[in-house]
Design a protein around this motif. Structure first.
Motif, PDB file in Angstrom:
ATOM      1  N   GLU A  90       0.826  -1.208   0.000  1.00  0.00           N
ATOM      2  CA  GLU A  90       0.000   0.000   0.000  1.00  0.00           C
ATOM      3  C   GLU A  90       0.864   1.264   0.000  1.00  0.00           C
ATOM      4  OE1 GLU A  90      -3.843   1.941   2.332  1.00  0.00           O
ATOM      5  OE2 GLU A  90      -2.864   0.169   3.159  1.00  0.00           O
ATOM      6  N   GLN A  93       2.448   1.567  -3.432  1.00  0.00           N
ATOM      7  CA  GLN A  93       1.455   2.003  -4.412  1.00  0.00           C
ATOM      8  C   GLN A  93       1.165   3.492  -4.259  1.00  0.00           C
ATOM      9  OE1 GLN A  93       0.032  -0.083  -6.941  1.00  0.00           O
ATOM     10  NE2 GLN A  93      -0.370   2.004  -7.664  1.00  0.00           N
ATOM     11  N   GLN A  94       1.153   3.985  -3.016  1.00  0.00           N
ATOM     12  CA  GLN A  94       0.932   5.413  -2.801  1.00  0.00           C
ATOM     13  C   GLN A  94       2.069   6.229  -3.419  1.00  0.00           C
ATOM     14  OE1 GLN A  94      -1.783   6.742  -1.631  1.00  0.00           O
ATOM     15  NE2 GLN A  94      -1.062   8.857  -1.748  1.00  0.00           N
TER      16      GLN A  94
END
Length: 288
Positions: A90, A93-94
């Motif tokens: 996560e 991906q950010q």
């Protein structure tokens, strides 16, 4: 248990007040980021990750965008008590979401992280060779066709130009901050006074980090490394891109040991950016 923990986590962008927590996270996995290194990362890019309800940082990932069409991801760390929850994915991906969709993204992966990045669409395009030296065996290297001098501000434009050709993208902002952080920055001049190479050393909590080194050939790269390393008392580290076999043979003679060969992985590209073969040592894995 994982669902319960996950519901209490916030994905945030970190700032300078978070540096102590990021150092603590780094130390928990045996990595040696300090306030100066994280400061350069934040000045050159962004750092995302998760905090729990107590405000403890439990994950991180950094993105360093450069000036044309290329960015580097690094500092992907997850607290061991929070692994298996997708936090690393996560946060990574950010980092990627902070870029436009046409940017090629590079990262240098751990072997453990490689399956995650492959699932995200990254492809292996090469490797770097991490070298550590406990006791440097200095050499009396000479080359009468060049001189090595300490950096001055008038050299910056040429360093940026040489780095762009060697690295594959322009990274003016990063280099300004990296030179300010450096223990030593050297330039190599030919017999008419033109700068043809440069090298930096960075003091870390464990190692003197040598890089980037940009030079026209392995002999001049060796001169730069020797000059940066000779007077240091303590451990040294340099990360050398594949394709520099002659240079790697030289550093091994001086006491460096190849301790790992992590993969270079790319997203939005199936190959490295165009380089001229003059990058002999990278700045650090987070910077590509």
């Amino acid at each position: 248990m994982i669902t319960s923990k996950m519901s209490k986590l916030n994905l945030v962008q970190f700032d300078k007040k978070d540096i102590p927590g990021l150092i603590e996270l780094s130390e928990s996995v045996g990595w040696d980021y300090d306030k100066h290194e994280i400061g350069t990362i934040m000045s050159s890019g962004k750092v995302f990750g998760h905090k729990n309800t107590e405000g403890e940082i439990v994950s991180s990932a950094a993105i360093i965008p450069y000036e044309a069409s290329f960015a580097s991801i690094g500092m992907v760390i997850v607290n061991k008590e929070y692994r298996g929850m997708g936090l690393g994915k996560e946060a990574t991906q950010q980092c990627m979401n902070s870029l436009t969709s046409d940017i090629a993204v590079m990262l240098i992966s751990t072997e453990d992280g490689k399956p995650l990045y492959e699932k995200m669409g990254f492809k292996i395009v090469g490797r770097v060779h991490k070298y550590i030296c406990d006791t440097y065996s200095s050499s009396n290297l000479t080359n009468r066709t060049v001189t090595i001098e300490h950096f001055n501000e008038n050299d910056l434009h040429k360093i940026i130009e040489l780095d762009e050709a060697a690295f594959g993208d322009k990274r003016s902002n990063f280099l300004k901050h990296r030179i300010n952080q450096s223990e030593e920055c050297l330039v190599v001049k030919d017999n008419i006074g033109d700068i043809i190479g440069f090298g930096l050393s960075i003091i870390g909590p464990i190692n003197l980090i040598i890089g980037p080194i940009v030079a026209p050939d392995a002999q001049i790269a060796s001169l730069i490394l020797n000059k940066l390393a000779t007077e240091h008392q303590g451990k040294l580290r340099i990360d050398i891109p594949s394709g520099n076999g002659v240079f790697m043979e030289a550093v091994e003679k001086w006491g460096f040991v190849n301790v790992s060969n992590p993969p270079i992985m790319m997203f939005n590209s199936t190959k490295m950016p165009q380089r001229n073969g003059e990058l002999f040592g990278i700045a650090a894995q987070v910077f590509g």
